[in-house]
Design an enzyme around this catalytic site. Sequence first.
Site, PDB file in Angstrom:
ATOM      1  CE  LYS A 155      -7.191  54.825  31.685  1.00  6.57           C
ATOM      2  NZ  LYS A 155      -7.164  53.614  30.817  1.00  6.57           N
ATOM      3  CE  LYS A 195     -10.758  53.455  34.804  1.00  7.07           C
ATOM      4  NZ  LYS A 195     -11.015  52.473  33.746  1.00  7.07           N
TER       5      LYS A 195
HETATM    6  N1  C2G Z   1     -16.771  48.641  28.607  1.00  5.51           N
HETATM    7  C1  C2G Z   1     -18.011  48.174  28.135  1.00  5.51           C
HETATM    8  N2  C2G Z   1     -18.973  47.836  29.019  1.00  5.51           N
HETATM    9  C2  C2G Z   1     -18.742  47.920  30.362  1.00  5.51           C
HETATM   10  C3  C2G Z   1     -17.493  48.376  30.846  1.00  5.51           C
HETATM   11  C4  C2G Z   1     -16.505  48.738  29.934  1.00  5.51           C
HETATM   12  O1  C2G Z   1     -18.232  48.100  26.904  1.00  5.51           O
HETATM   13  N3  C2G Z   1     -19.740  47.550  31.224  1.00  5.51           N
HETATM   14  C5  C2G Z   1     -15.760  49.025  27.616  1.00  5.51           C
HETATM   15  C6  C2G Z   1     -15.344  50.494  27.729  1.00  5.51           C
HETATM   16  O2  C2G Z   1     -16.255  51.324  27.018  1.00  5.51           O
HETATM   17  C7  C2G Z   1     -13.964  50.472  27.078  1.00  5.51           C
HETATM   18  C8  C2G Z   1     -13.447  49.043  27.394  1.00  5.51           C
HETATM   19  O3  C2G Z   1     -14.580  48.274  27.829  1.00  5.51           O
HETATM   20  O4  C2G Z   1     -14.075  50.628  25.663  1.00  5.51           O
HETATM   21  C9  C2G Z   1     -12.415  49.041  28.494  1.00  5.51           C
HETATM   22  O5  C2G Z   1     -12.972  49.725  29.603  1.00  5.51           O
HETATM   23  P1  C2G Z   1     -11.952  50.232  30.753  1.00  5.51           P
HETATM   24  O6  C2G Z   1     -11.069  49.119  31.130  1.00  5.51           O
HETATM   25  O7  C2G Z   1     -12.758  50.946  31.784  1.00  5.51           O
HETATM   26  O8  C2G Z   1     -11.043  51.259  29.913  1.00  5.51           O
HETATM   27  P2  C2G Z   1     -10.962  52.843  30.081  1.00  5.51           P
HETATM   28  O9  C2G Z   1     -10.555  53.193  31.466  1.00  5.51           O
HETATM   29  O10 C2G Z   1     -12.208  53.384  29.534  1.00  5.51           O
HETATM   30  O11 C2G Z   1      -9.664  53.189  29.164  1.00  5.51           O
HETATM   31  O12 C2G Z   1      -7.235  55.549  25.874  1.00  5.51           O
HETATM   32  C10 C2G Z   1      -8.486  54.988  26.215  1.00  5.51           C
HETATM   33  C11 C2G Z   1      -8.482  54.468  27.622  1.00  5.51           C
HETATM   34  O13 C2G Z   1      -7.350  53.648  27.871  1.00  5.51           O
HETATM   35  C12 C2G Z   1      -9.775  53.690  27.882  1.00  5.51           C
END
Ligand code: C2G
Length: 152
Positions: free
Chosen positions: A44, A46
């Site tokens: 991804k 990251k």
């Molecule tokens: N999130 C949120 N508010 C934030 C940061 C994150 O609501 N300030 C939510 C994101 O929208 C996501 C969840 O928390 O639904 C997890 O965020 P991440 O750990 O950044 O996950 P991500 O990299 O978006 O991975 O297959 C889907 C991916 O694995 C999603």
Amino acid sequence: MKTVITYGTFDLFHVGHVRLLKRLRNLGDRLVVGLSTDAFNELKGKSCVFPYEHRKEILLATQYVDDVFPEENWEQKRHDIMREEATIFAMGDDWAGKFDDLENICQVVYLPRTPDTSTTEIKQVFVKLKEERLHEVRNVSQHLNRLIEELL
Ligand code: C2G
């Protein structure tokens, strides 16, 4: 039993994650999380501060998450939803529209993200602190060099 399923990295666990998981849990009776493995995170683009096992332990310690399984690729969601018998797939709305194809096997929900907090922003705080510290060390070293020159 209404199972909600979601996915994410959840690195440097913060209030945006907590508020999302709380809302997701309130959509049903059970919440399961597909947690991105360290290897999938690299796919991804990251890099994680906390390894998978620590991120999993933190999620399971919350009162909202009932189970965690590894997310290893983009293609596993449909299989996971069937295995977990999930009726709701939900994510933060930075993913709005990206997973609508799952609507033929479950309800798809996107919830508003929590503003002004993200793992990236937290990492930036540490980068800034490091830069400020390096600047201080450089100033002290230049001052010491001037003092040494004056003494010689
Ligand atoms: N999130 C949120 N508010 C934030 C940061 C994150 O609501 N300030 C939510 C994101 O929208 C996501 C969840 O928390 O639904 C997890 O965020 P991440 O750990 O950044 O996950 P991500 O990299 O978006 O991975 O297959 C889907 C991916 O694995 C999603």
